[in-house]
Structure formats: structure tokens, C-alpha cells
Design an enzyme around this catalytic site. Structure first.
Site, mmCIF file in Angstrom:
data_model
loop_
_atom_site.group_PDB
_atom_site.id
_atom_site.type_symbol
_atom_site.label_atom_id
_atom_site.label_comp_id
_atom_site.label_asym_id
_atom_site.label_seq_id
_atom_site.Cartn_x
_atom_site.Cartn_y
_atom_site.Cartn_z
ATOM 1 N N VAL A 252 4.697 -6.256 6.703
ATOM 2 C CA VAL A 252 4.153 -4.900 6.848
ATOM 3 C C VAL A 252 5.256 -3.850 6.684
ATOM 4 O O VAL A 252 5.033 -2.684 6.980
ATOM 5 C CB VAL A 252 3.456 -4.691 8.214
ATOM 6 C CG1 VAL A 252 2.134 -5.418 8.269
ATOM 7 C CG2 VAL A 252 4.357 -5.109 9.377
ATOM 8 N N ARG A 254 8.477 -3.483 3.928
ATOM 9 C CA ARG A 254 8.634 -3.138 2.518
ATOM 10 C C ARG A 254 8.753 -4.449 1.743
ATOM 11 O O ARG A 254 9.362 -5.416 2.223
ATOM 12 C CB ARG A 254 9.895 -2.292 2.282
ATOM 13 C CG ARG A 254 9.804 -0.862 2.811
ATOM 14 C CD ARG A 254 8.811 0.009 2.035
ATOM 15 N NE ARG A 254 8.753 1.378 2.534
ATOM 16 C CZ ARG A 254 7.856 1.832 3.411
ATOM 17 N NH1 ARG A 254 6.940 1.017 3.905
ATOM 18 N NH2 ARG A 254 7.861 3.096 3.788
ATOM 19 N N ASP A 278 0.976 -6.458 3.131
ATOM 20 C CA ASP A 278 0.514 -5.059 3.010
ATOM 21 C C ASP A 278 1.429 -4.282 2.071
ATOM 22 O O ASP A 278 1.092 -3.171 1.672
ATOM 23 C CB ASP A 278 0.518 -4.400 4.404
ATOM 24 C CG ASP A 278 -0.063 -2.988 4.367
ATOM 25 O OD1 ASP A 278 -1.189 -2.830 3.834
ATOM 26 O OD2 ASP A 278 0.601 -2.049 4.842
ATOM 27 N N GLU A 283 4.591 -1.530 -6.289
ATOM 28 C CA GLU A 283 3.297 -0.996 -5.852
ATOM 29 C C GLU A 283 2.845 0.103 -6.790
ATOM 30 O O GLU A 283 3.670 0.943 -7.167
ATOM 31 C CB GLU A 283 3.405 -0.446 -4.424
ATOM 32 C CG GLU A 283 3.694 -1.540 -3.407
ATOM 33 C CD GLU A 283 3.703 -1.030 -1.956
ATOM 34 O OE1 GLU A 283 3.273 0.107 -1.706
ATOM 35 O OE2 GLU A 283 4.144 -1.791 -1.084
ATOM 36 N N HIS A 302 -1.192 -1.497 0.961
ATOM 37 C CA HIS A 302 -0.357 -0.609 1.784
ATOM 38 C C HIS A 302 -1.232 0.292 2.670
ATOM 39 O O HIS A 302 -1.051 1.518 2.692
ATOM 40 C CB HIS A 302 0.579 0.231 0.891
ATOM 41 C CG HIS A 302 1.844 0.648 1.600
ATOM 42 N ND1 HIS A 302 3.079 0.634 0.999
ATOM 43 C CD2 HIS A 302 2.064 1.091 2.865
ATOM 44 C CE1 HIS A 302 3.994 1.068 1.854
ATOM 45 N NE2 HIS A 302 3.404 1.348 3.003
ATOM 46 N N VAL A 303 -2.185 -0.327 3.342
ATOM 47 C CA VAL A 303 -3.112 0.452 4.177
ATOM 48 C C VAL A 303 -3.150 -0.027 5.633
ATOM 49 O O VAL A 303 -4.001 0.413 6.405
ATOM 50 C CB VAL A 303 -4.556 0.421 3.601
ATOM 51 C CG1 VAL A 303 -4.639 1.172 2.287
ATOM 52 C CG2 VAL A 303 -5.063 -1.016 3.443
ATOM 53 N N ALA A 305 -1.519 0.788 8.040
ATOM 54 C CA ALA A 305 -1.292 1.879 9.004
ATOM 55 C C ALA A 305 -2.484 2.834 9.100
ATOM 56 O O ALA A 305 -2.525 3.685 9.986
ATOM 57 C CB ALA A 305 -0.054 2.670 8.596
HETATM 58 N N1 LIG Z 1 2.915 -0.791 5.936
HETATM 59 C C1 LIG Z 1 3.002 0.483 6.242
HETATM 60 O O1 LIG Z 1 2.134 1.291 5.946
HETATM 61 C C2 LIG Z 1 4.191 0.955 7.030
HETATM 62 C C3 LIG Z 1 4.042 2.029 7.928
HETATM 63 C C4 LIG Z 1 5.124 2.398 8.710
HETATM 64 C C5 LIG Z 1 6.328 1.758 8.552
HETATM 65 N N2 LIG Z 1 6.458 0.762 7.643
HETATM 66 C C6 LIG Z 1 7.770 0.083 7.469
HETATM 67 O O2 LIG Z 1 8.133 -0.526 8.695
HETATM 68 C C7 LIG Z 1 9.489 -0.223 8.984
HETATM 69 C C8 LIG Z 1 9.696 -0.232 10.484
HETATM 70 O O3 LIG Z 1 8.993 0.840 11.068
HETATM 71 P P1 LIG Z 1 9.186 1.170 12.623
HETATM 72 O O4 LIG Z 1 8.350 2.353 12.885
HETATM 73 O O5 LIG Z 1 9.023 -0.046 13.454
HETATM 74 O O6 LIG Z 1 10.752 1.566 12.604
HETATM 75 P P2 LIG Z 1 11.823 1.447 13.752
HETATM 76 O O7 LIG Z 1 11.210 1.775 15.061
HETATM 77 O O8 LIG Z 1 13.003 2.217 13.293
HETATM 78 O O9 LIG Z 1 12.196 -0.109 13.795
HETATM 79 C C9 LIG Z 1 13.011 -0.736 12.885
HETATM 80 C C10 LIG Z 1 13.517 -2.043 13.477
HETATM 81 O O10 LIG Z 1 14.195 -2.793 12.483
HETATM 82 C C11 LIG Z 1 15.421 -3.249 13.037
HETATM 83 N N3 LIG Z 1 16.451 -3.414 12.016
HETATM 84 C C12 LIG Z 1 17.048 -2.466 11.253
HETATM 85 N N4 LIG Z 1 18.015 -3.006 10.490
HETATM 86 C C13 LIG Z 1 18.038 -4.324 10.808
HETATM 87 C C14 LIG Z 1 18.848 -5.405 10.411
HETATM 88 N N5 LIG Z 1 19.850 -5.242 9.515
HETATM 89 N N6 LIG Z 1 18.609 -6.615 10.946
HETATM 90 C C15 LIG Z 1 17.631 -6.800 11.871
HETATM 91 N N7 LIG Z 1 16.824 -5.811 12.306
HETATM 92 C C16 LIG Z 1 17.034 -4.584 11.772
HETATM 93 C C17 LIG Z 1 15.840 -2.184 14.033
HETATM 94 O O11 LIG Z 1 16.775 -2.734 14.944
HETATM 95 P P3 LIG Z 1 17.372 -1.871 16.179
HETATM 96 O O12 LIG Z 1 16.180 -1.442 16.993
HETATM 97 O O13 LIG Z 1 18.207 -2.850 16.921
HETATM 98 O O14 LIG Z 1 18.101 -0.717 15.604
HETATM 99 C C18 LIG Z 1 14.493 -1.830 14.632
HETATM 100 O O15 LIG Z 1 14.209 -2.720 15.668
HETATM 101 C C19 LIG Z 1 9.721 1.139 8.308
HETATM 102 O O16 LIG Z 1 11.080 1.350 8.008
HETATM 103 C C20 LIG Z 1 8.879 1.042 7.077
HETATM 104 O O17 LIG Z 1 9.626 0.458 6.029
HETATM 105 C C21 LIG Z 1 5.417 0.343 6.887
#
Ligand SMILES: NC(=O)c1ccc[n+]([C@@H]2O[C@H](COP(=O)([O-])OP(=O)(O)OC[C@H]3O[C@@H](n4cnc5c(N)ncnc54)[C@H](OP(=O)(O)O)[C@@H]3O)[C@@H](O)[C@H]2O)c1
Length: 341
Positions: A252, A254, A278, A283, A302-303, A305
Site C-alpha cells: 500500500v 509505492r 494498491d 501507474e 491506488h484507491v 485510501a
Molecule cells: N496507497 C495510498 O493511497 C497511499 C496513501 C498514503 C500513503 N501512502 C504511502 O505510504 C507511505 C507511508 O505513509 P505513512 O502515512 O504511514 O507515513 P509515515 O507515518 O511517515 O510512516 C513511514 C514509516 O516508514 C518507516 N521508514 C522510513 N524509511 C525506512 C527505512 N529505510 N527502513 C524501514 N522503515 C522506514 C518510518 O520509520 P520511522 O517511524 O522509524 O521514521 C515510518 O515508520 C507514504 O510515504 C506513501 O508512499 C500510500
């Protein structure tokens, strides 16, 4: 007479789920108080656009910019006046290069999508674990497949016997982990800063180096980390090959985090029970891609969310940051340009 301070709201969209509602704009205006001019850009910005001429013109002299993405042209035009730019997406990789060498603070919407995406992930796990994918197939064929289940030809498992591994224990990953714990799954995860731990009940939390171990111990591996220089391709062939037999893969975050070719190989070797995707490296998923017709791949455009409750949460985040901005306090959800999220 002093000129009003300006905020640009570049959040038009032809799609109701992503179009800022008038009530949200009023709430933002009220949070700013007197002395502020709210300029709404009526023309939607395409995700790969350098910015519409309307947005670029509006941002000259503006202090704050709110957008779906933050286009290069907007940052260029606002380089001298902008103090803060906010994106209503969580992933920021395409916007990052525009901010290097500027003093503009970038905030994102990490965490805002956590609840609907976590619901989707649990539904996707149930879809494969309880054999709903096969039920759709049997129904389409008009087949009363009682024996396939009674003879265990369709592998089914109860959710509470599953080990759930979460790659990226942030906003989304933690919401997934909390649901896993509530369903009595055995939950572990990795994050960049493992010392921060995870939600109550999570068995262990490691760093990126522990991803192969996480895969080896996960009946469901969920990818929820952002795209960064470190995470790109992290769910490699070697990691996928560590998964136990009949594991479920869910992505979910990238598409770039996952080796999609290797995923197809482990699916076709029947090592993996199913994959719910997703997000994809390309894309929209190109016509003719093997995922489209694969019986054990759930393709979602990609839906994950999308629900009608997005703007409620998003407006709350923006208003909280307006309060902080006006008070001169550090903003929440500030993007670390070096870490890339
Ligand atoms: N499918 C969709 O429609 C959709 C919607 C929203 C987001 N997303 C994707 O989901 C991602 C996460 O969203 P979120 O809201 O959960 O963001 P977030 O709160 O910033 O969480 C990101 C998590 O990834 C971890 N991380 C970052 N770099 C890492 C690494 N090198 N190794 C291991 N873990 C790592 C971070 O670790 P720390 O906490 O320790 O810093 C954090 O726990 C987004 O960046 C986006 O790409 C997709």
C-alpha cells in the site's frame, strides 16, 4: 493600509474524494483569522505538471501554499515569499528536489490515510486467508465448490493464526499493526528508527536490516514504508524468497519498494498465496501487464485510501499546523528532506 498576508489553496479536483470542500476552506480561513487573504485556485493541477499558470501567479507574494503535490513552478515562483508548503499526500518523493536550497518548510499528510488504508489491508488479508478470491472464481463458473473447501484444496486460515509483518511502522503501519493485535495475530515490524518501538502488543520491532528476518517470520508481509533512496527495491527477490509457504503480500506504499518481477516468480512457483497491490511501479498499470490477469493478484488502482472522511482528518491537520505557524511553533508532519519522508 497593510496588504493582507496570503495563503494559496490549490486543491481543486474533478473528483469529489480529492476536491477540497467549501467547508474546509472556511475552516482554514477562520483558523487564520483577520489579516489573511485566501486565494483558491479553481483549475486542477495534474500530478506531473510544473504548476498551473493560475497557481504560479497566485503564489507570487504568498506565505503559505496548500496543494495536492507541490509543483516545481510553484516553488520557483514562491521562492522569496513562501515560508510553508503543505501537500495533502503522504508520499513526497516527486516534490523533494524542488525544496533543496530553499528555506520553505514542507509538511505532508503522513498518517492521515492510516485508518482507511489499514481497513483495506485487513480486508485484503481476509480475502486471501479465507479463500474469498477462490469463491469469486467458483461463483463465476457456477460451481458449488463445497468439496474444494472440505478437502482443503483451497488453503484457508483463521486470522488469529497469522503472523503479520509490517515494513514501515509509521502512521499507516501502526494502524495496521493495531488491527493485527486486536485480531490476535502475532505482529512484528521494521522501521527506520526501531528504538521508537511499535504499538502495544507488537512482538518485536527492528530496522531495515531486519527485513529478511521479518519476511521469514510473516504469513502476511505488508509494505507501508515511503519511497526513499534506502527503501527503493527493499522488498527484493531475496526478501520474497524468505517468505513462508502460502504467505500473503500486501503493498500500500509505492510500487518502487517491491521487485514486481520477483513477486510474479514466487506467485507462479506457488510459494505465495496471493498479493494485494494498491500501488505499482508504473501507474496506471500498463495494459497487458501479467498482474491484470493473474488469478492470485488483487489489482487496486491506488484507491486504498479513498473514503469520504479524508477531508475531515486533513482539515484537522492543516488547522493544527496553522495554529502552530501563527504561534511560531515547529510544524507537525515536517518532511526531513535528507531522510526523504
Ligand atoms: N496507497 C495510498 O493511497 C497511499 C496513501 C498514503 C500513503 N501512502 C504511502 O505510504 C507511505 C507511508 O505513509 P505513512 O502515512 O504511514 O507515513 P509515515 O507515518 O511517515 O510512516 C513511514 C514509516 O516508514 C518507516 N521508514 C522510513 N524509511 C525506512 C527505512 N529505510 N527502513 C524501514 N522503515 C522506514 C518510518 O520509520 P520511522 O517511524 O522509524 O521514521 C515510518 O515508520 C507514504 O510515504 C506513501 O508512499 C500510500
Amino acid at each position: 493600509m497593510t496588504r493582507p498576508r496570503r495563503i494559496v489553496v490549490d486543491l481543486a479536483s474533478p473528483h469529489p474524494a480529492w476536491r477540497v470542500p467549501a467547508t474546509a476552506v472556511s475552516t482554514i480561513q477562520a483558523a487564520l483569522g483577520p489579516g489573511w487573504e485566501v486565494v483558491e485556485v479553481a483549475v486542477p493541477t495534474a500530478s506531473d505538471s510544473p504548476g498551473t499558470p493560475e497557481a504560479v501567479a497566485a503564489v507570487c507574494g504568498a506565505e503559505i501554499y496548500l496543494g495536492h503535490v507541490v509543483p516545481a513552478g510553484v516553488i520557483e515562483a514562491g521562492r522569496d515569499s513562501l515560508r510553508w508548503a503543505h501537500t495533502v499526500t503522504a508520499g513526497v518523493a516527486p516534490s523533494l528536489p524542488h525544496f533543496r536550497g530553499t528555506h520553505i518548510v514542507l509538511t505532508n499528510s503522513a498518517g492521515v490515510h492510516a485508518e482507511p488504508i489499514a481497513d483495506w489491508v485487513i480486508a485484503a488479508i481476509g480475502y486471501f486467508a479465507r479463500g474469498l478470491d477462490r469463491l469469486r472464481e467458483f461463483q463465476a463458473a457456477g460451481r458449488w465448490a463445497w468439496a474444494e473447501f472440505a478437502d482443503f484444496a483451497v488453503p484457508v486460515r483463521e486470522l488469529s493464526e497469522l503472523r503479520l509483518g509490517v515494513f514501515g511502522l509509521g502512521g499507516i503501519g501502526s494502524a495496521i499493526a493495531r488491527r493485527g493485535v486486536a485480531l490476535r495475530m502475532s505482529v512484528a515490524g521494521v522501521r527506520r528508527r526501531p528504538a521508537r518501538g511499535g504499538p502495544t502488543g507488537v512482538r518485536w520491532v527492528g530496522g531495515l536490516a531486519d527485513l529478511p528476518r521479518l519476511a521469514a517470520e510473516s504469513d502476511c508481509l505488508v509494505i507501508a514504508a515511503p519511497h526513499t533512496a534506502e527503501t527503493r527495491g527493499a522488498v527484493s527477490r531475496a526478501v520474497l524468497e524468505r517468505l513462508p509457504h502460502d504467505a500473503i503480500v500486501v503493498n500500500v506504499s509505492r510500487g518502487t519498494l517491491l521487485d514486481e518481477t520477483a513477486l510474479l516468480a514466487v506467485l507462479d512457483a506457488s510459494r505465495v498465496r496471493g498479493a494485494a497491490l494498491d500501488v505499482f511501479a508504473a501507474e496506471p498499470l500498463p495494459a497487458g501487464h501479467p498482474f491484470w490477469r493473474h488469478p492470485r493478484v488483487l489489482v487496486s488502482p491506488h484507491v486504498a485510501a479513498v473514503t469520504a472522511r479524508f477531508w475531515e482528518r486533513e482539515t484537522g491537520l492543516i488547522v493544527e499546523n496553522i495554529r502552530r505557524y501563527l504561534a511560531g511553533s515547529p510544524l507537525t508532519n515536517t518532511v526531513d528532506l535528507e531522510a526523504g519522508y
